[in-house]
Design a protein around this motif. Structure first.
Motif, PDB file in Angstrom:
ATOM      1  N   GLU A  47     -19.208  -6.434  15.620  1.00 37.24           N
ATOM      2  CA  GLU A  47     -19.913  -7.424  14.821  1.00 37.24           C
ATOM      3  C   GLU A  47     -19.562  -8.852  15.238  1.00 37.24           C
ATOM      4  N   SER A  48     -18.296  -9.106  15.502  1.00 38.92           N
ATOM      5  CA  SER A  48     -17.826 -10.485  15.753  1.00 38.92           C
ATOM      6  C   SER A  48     -17.438 -10.744  17.202  1.00 38.92           C
ATOM      7  N   LYS A  62     -29.219  -6.457  18.130  1.00 36.12           N
ATOM      8  CA  LYS A  62     -28.736  -7.041  16.879  1.00 36.12           C
ATOM      9  C   LYS A  62     -27.791  -8.206  17.154  1.00 36.12           C
ATOM     10  N   ARG A  65     -29.166 -11.758  18.302  1.00 39.56           N
ATOM     11  CA  ARG A  65     -29.773 -12.674  17.332  1.00 39.56           C
ATOM     12  C   ARG A  65     -28.820 -13.789  16.929  1.00 39.56           C
ATOM     13  N   THR A  66     -27.514 -13.506  17.008  1.00 40.26           N
ATOM     14  CA  THR A  66     -26.531 -14.499  16.559  1.00 40.26           C
ATOM     15  C   THR A  66     -25.563 -14.927  17.662  1.00 40.26           C
ATOM     16  N   LYS A  67     -25.531 -14.190  18.773  1.00 37.28           N
ATOM     17  CA  LYS A  67     -24.609 -14.501  19.861  1.00 37.28           C
ATOM     18  C   LYS A  67     -25.396 -14.877  21.113  1.00 37.28           C
ATOM     19  N   THR A  68     -24.806 -15.760  21.906  1.00 39.01           N
ATOM     20  CA  THR A  68     -25.446 -16.160  23.158  1.00 39.01           C
ATOM     21  C   THR A  68     -25.175 -15.111  24.221  1.00 39.01           C
TER      22      THR A  68
END
Length: 233
Positions: A47-48, A62, A65-68
């Motif tokens: 997740e992180s 997934k 969407r939040t990580k480069t």
């Protein structure tokens, strides 16, 4: 079982999902680990990008969407160098990833690549430590997260191609290949066909009866002597 082909010396495993079953990735990988390593081998979802467990599952679409992409690539590289990580499963559904270069670069970083082509076939590419690469295709059945696989030999694959070609050729209507029609002529076309005089029949209607007539021109250089007169033929 598919786990017998996956859980070897390769550490970074990429699953290219063309079926769209990424939502079940954790369940499927859990089944693989249970079959190959025992029930105590439980994967941890990423997740992180700071996880360091022995078995990790990263859902790429997934995370993207939040990580480069740079953060994802660096995470994979850290896991490759981290001795506490035994297996990192990268599950990628390409149609859900906007950055087209992301999956190809993950392929470069991975040591084993599984491509779920369709509901019956998959391929496994293994990069070995000596530098060689194996690429094999399998037929599989998926039941309750369990993949039962059978390797397809080249003869089996060629038979499948031949069968598909034969069926496609058999379905072709010769009449659709052009405008020339051999049969099924209309009344007017049949009458025109019967009234047509073919070239090899045309001589019958001529006064010469098909004899070859030659009329020399004024500029013709005719030699009246027989060039073969000395042969006494």
């Amino acid at each position: 079982m598919l786990s017998n082909y996956l859980l070897n010396q390769q550490k970074i495993l990429l699953i290219k999902d063309h079926l769209g079953i990424e939502s079940t990735a954790l369940k499927v990988v859990t089944k693989w680990l249970c079959d190959g390593k025992g029930p105590e081998a439980v994967p941890e979802p990423v997740e992180s990008l700071t996880e360091q467990g022995p078995y990790l599952v990263a859902r790429i679409s997934k995370l993207a969407r939040t990580k480069t992409p740079r953060e994802l690539f660096q995470f994979v590289q850290r896991c490759k160098q981290n001795g506490s990580v035994q297996y990192l499963f990268l599950w990628a559904t390409e149609k859900n990833i906007s950055e087209k270069f992301l999956v190809p670069f993950l392929e470069h970083q991975s040591e084993l690549i599984v491509t779920l082509e369709d509901e019956r076939h998959l391929t496994i590419v293994v990069k070995k430590s000596g530098g060689s690469i194996s690429n094999k295709r399998y037929q599989y059945q998926l039941q309750e997260g369990c993949f039962s696989v059978k390797e397809l030999k080249k003869t089996d694959q060629s038979k499948g191609i031949s069968t598909s070609l034969d069926s496609s050729v058999a379905s072709i209507d010769p009449a659709s290949l052009g405008t020339f029609k051999i049969g099924n002529l209309k009344k007017e076309e049949q009458e025109a066909k019967e009234a047509l005089t073919l070239p090899f029949e045309f001589f019958k209607a001529t006064p010469e009866g098909g004899r070859v007539l030659y009329h020399p021109d004024a500029e013709d250089d005719l030699d009246e002597e027989d060039p073969d007169d000395d042969l006494l033929i």
